[in-house]
Motif scaffolding. Sequence first.
Motif, PDB file in Angstrom:
ATOM      1  N   GLY A 161      -9.113 -38.699  -7.117  1.00 57.11           N
ATOM      2  CA  GLY A 161      -8.109 -39.697  -6.792  1.00 57.11           C
ATOM      3  C   GLY A 161      -8.563 -40.619  -5.680  1.00 57.11           C
ATOM      4  O   GLY A 161      -9.292 -40.205  -4.776  1.00 57.11           O
TER       5      GLY A 161
ATOM      6  N   VAL B  74      -2.753 -33.551 -11.822  1.00 60.75           N
ATOM      7  CA  VAL B  74      -2.308 -34.842 -11.293  1.00 60.75           C
ATOM      8  C   VAL B  74      -1.641 -34.655  -9.930  1.00 60.75           C
ATOM      9  O   VAL B  74      -1.989 -35.329  -8.955  1.00 60.75           O
ATOM     10  CB  VAL B  74      -1.337 -35.531 -12.274  1.00 60.75           C
ATOM     11  CG1 VAL B  74      -0.644 -36.718 -11.610  1.00 60.75           C
ATOM     12  CG2 VAL B  74      -2.079 -35.973 -13.534  1.00 60.75           C
TER      13      VAL B  74
ATOM     14  N   LEU C 116      -6.424 -42.467 -10.515  1.00 59.03           N
ATOM     15  CA  LEU C 116      -6.944 -41.137 -10.832  1.00 59.03           C
ATOM     16  C   LEU C 116      -8.016 -41.226 -11.913  1.00 59.03           C
ATOM     17  O   LEU C 116      -7.944 -42.080 -12.799  1.00 59.03           O
ATOM     18  CB  LEU C 116      -5.811 -40.234 -11.350  1.00 59.03           C
ATOM     19  CG  LEU C 116      -5.197 -39.228 -10.368  1.00 59.03           C
ATOM     20  CD1 LEU C 116      -4.679 -39.921  -9.137  1.00 59.03           C
ATOM     21  CD2 LEU C 116      -4.098 -38.433 -11.039  1.00 59.03           C
TER      22      LEU C 116
ATOM     23  N   VAL D 171      -4.144 -43.355 -14.379  1.00 53.74           N
ATOM     24  CA  VAL D 171      -5.423 -42.775 -14.803  1.00 53.74           C
ATOM     25  C   VAL D 171      -6.266 -43.916 -15.342  1.00 53.74           C
ATOM     26  O   VAL D 171      -5.893 -44.547 -16.339  1.00 53.74           O
ATOM     27  CB  VAL D 171      -5.232 -41.695 -15.883  1.00 53.74           C
ATOM     28  CG1 VAL D 171      -6.586 -41.227 -16.414  1.00 53.74           C
ATOM     29  CG2 VAL D 171      -4.450 -40.516 -15.330  1.00 53.74           C
TER      30      VAL D 171
ATOM     31  N   THR E 204      -9.874 -33.745 -11.801  1.00 54.55           N
ATOM     32  CA  THR E 204      -9.322 -35.044 -11.460  1.00 54.55           C
ATOM     33  C   THR E 204      -9.878 -35.466 -10.113  1.00 54.55           C
ATOM     34  O   THR E 204     -10.167 -34.634  -9.261  1.00 54.55           O
ATOM     35  CB  THR E 204      -7.784 -34.969 -11.380  1.00 54.55           C
ATOM     36  OG1 THR E 204      -7.418 -33.747 -10.749  1.00 54.55           O
ATOM     37  CG2 THR E 204      -7.153 -35.025 -12.754  1.00 54.55           C
TER      38      THR E 204
ATOM     39  N   THR F  70      -4.006 -33.661  -7.031  1.00 53.50           N
ATOM     40  CA  THR F  70      -4.832 -34.751  -6.507  1.00 53.50           C
ATOM     41  C   THR F  70      -3.982 -35.777  -5.760  1.00 53.50           C
ATOM     42  O   THR F  70      -4.356 -36.246  -4.678  1.00 53.50           O
ATOM     43  CB  THR F  70      -5.626 -35.387  -7.670  1.00 53.50           C
ATOM     44  OG1 THR F  70      -6.486 -34.388  -8.214  1.00 53.50           O
ATOM     45  CG2 THR F  70      -6.458 -36.560  -7.198  1.00 53.50           C
TER      46      THR F  70
END
Lengths: 347, 347
Positions: free
Chosen positions: A157, A85, A102, A135, A155, A88
């Motif tokens: 973004g 997380v 995300l 997310v 991930t 990104t």
Amino acid sequence: MTPAVVCPVPPADSPLVLLAHGGGGRLMRRLIDEVFRPAFADPALDAQHDGAVLPAGPHRLAFTTDASVVRPLFFPGGDIGSLAVNGTVNDLAMSGARPLYLSAAFVIEEGLPVETLRRVAASMKLAVDAAGVRVVTGDTKVVDRGKGDGLYLSTAGVGAVEHDRDIGPAAVRPGDAVLLSGDIGRHGMAVMAVREGLGFETPIESDCAPVAAPVLALLAAGVDVRCLRDPTRGGLAAALTEVAEVAGVRVHVEEAAIPVSEPVRGACEVLGLDPLAVACEGRFVAFVAAGDADRALAVLRGYPVSAGACRIGTVEAGADGLVTITSTVGTRRIIDVGSGEQLPRIC
Amino acid sequence: MTPAVVCPVPPADSPLVLLAHGGGGRLMRRLIDEVFRPAFADPALDAQHDGAVLPAGPHRLAFTTDASVVRPLFFPGGDIGSLAVNGTVNDLAMSGARPLYLSAAFVIEEGLPVETLRRVAASMKLAVDAAGVRVVTGDTKVVDRGKGDGLYLSTAGVGAVEHDRDIGPAAVRPGDAVLLSGDIGRHGMAVMAVREGLGFETPIESDCAPVAAPVLALLAAGVDVRCLRDPTRGGLAAALTEVAEVAGVRVHVEEAAIPVSEPVRGACEVLGLDPLAVACEGRFVAFVAAGDADRALAVLRGYPVSAGACRIGTVEAGADGLVTITSTVGTRRIIDVGSGEQLPRIC
């Protein structure tokens, strides 16, 4: 049509992830419903569609992706979830964007405890909340035992670029100040210390954290931000070298100005590593117009994640793309970015 | 600071991917410069920044992601690269969006031939060109031998929703027509036939293809599109069941109306599989207002990828979320979506 073959029914409450969890059937939906949807609790996920439809406003978009393959999955100061997380979110921030959305794609090795997935998802949720993002879409695949390493997590973004600046190496000019948001090397050494079984008195914690807030504050304050770069893989050495090369300038830094904590310095000595080449996950370098440097530092120091911000160097004329450093004893040398893998799989 | 440890220098021209290719150093940049940047040839990638900054217009965004773990990497009609691109493009199309931008994150097992990466990247480029999208950002990680299966590829996609409709299960109403864009089961059986070493006289080719063009044409023609879904993992059975459950309706289909090619039917019989549960990668189901069904079919049949479009059923009143089918001999039964993995790692 032929009837569906009768397969042995996998146990619905298996504590381990089974190949069957990746098949698009009831077990996969149960895994998603019981682990991922509650963890991220977002109406976009509850719509259970193949993609999320989202408002974006009139701005340009920033778009980025990371594959996270860190080993071990959990380490002091973070885990693969918070790392993915923040990695990104920070890449979006390095485009000068406000991180918004995300995606998360999980490649799970058969046999991973479902409890591990829950912990990772919970950690991701804490990280997305801290960064102010959501997310909104995901995917889940399961690979055979021996064909993965527990969990890989990709991930992507999307962020909004709420200004007209073109932030990037092309905007860097001789004379620009080079700012660093805090001490370096924590993330890489935190992971290596666990992996190598190094027992330090004070465990080194990863600096894994979102840096979007101080970046957006710099822009809101009208600081003439030229380029932003987070020193992840390859560390500060690689970050500076990449910018110098693409910008076609020379970057000079002062070793004495670059903060390295004592535990990180000690661990680097034990392992024979240069802190300049060790990854951070909650730091960034800002190239700003020289006249704005002091004001930029004052802004950065107002945020806990960049409280240790300092000026480490200056962009010099010279199109050779080199990074030079004046050591603490006054000698000047060229920083060489390594050819390969100093620290495998730290992110 | 300590000097960087002197490591054995990995060969710069290794034909196999090394762990060192994932380390953020010169080898990684060389891999990116020689394999990925030329393959995708996009100014957003040439900027060599952590993320891409892109125009998006005033529309809502669609955002989606896929992890691709198909085995083998190459199969008749496609490969992991075209599969990843089309999977993500099609997920965007299922939101009624015009696909715009893709990200690509590669998790490479040490030892993969660089030539294999080149082939995958070239295939991705053909697929993105065919779909009218761009790969604008990416990431590359390398994992140890035995900790991967050659290559996993995660893609995410951003699209523009150029209309005000809310396309999704919540919009489905009793009476809606259920349309299918072509014959089912090709992708799953193409992969399984290779993997099981089945030697059919006519090899089954995957239907892997982008379906955004006919979807956008439906919307441009003003067809009252309620929901779109591509029957990937779990096949048509899972796609219909998911929509029926989330929409809270009953869906009824006619087996005789669902096209299955003779080779796919034969392969399913050999393997004891139900074609309804076998994945497609270039097909979609459209739920449209009954009065628009014929016009929608005429639009779909104007595109090669959906030339075989047909009506397969109707949404019925009843909030039980069931899918029922009338067989070719006239009996009616409930379609059950399997609990787990009928066909592992076909996408």
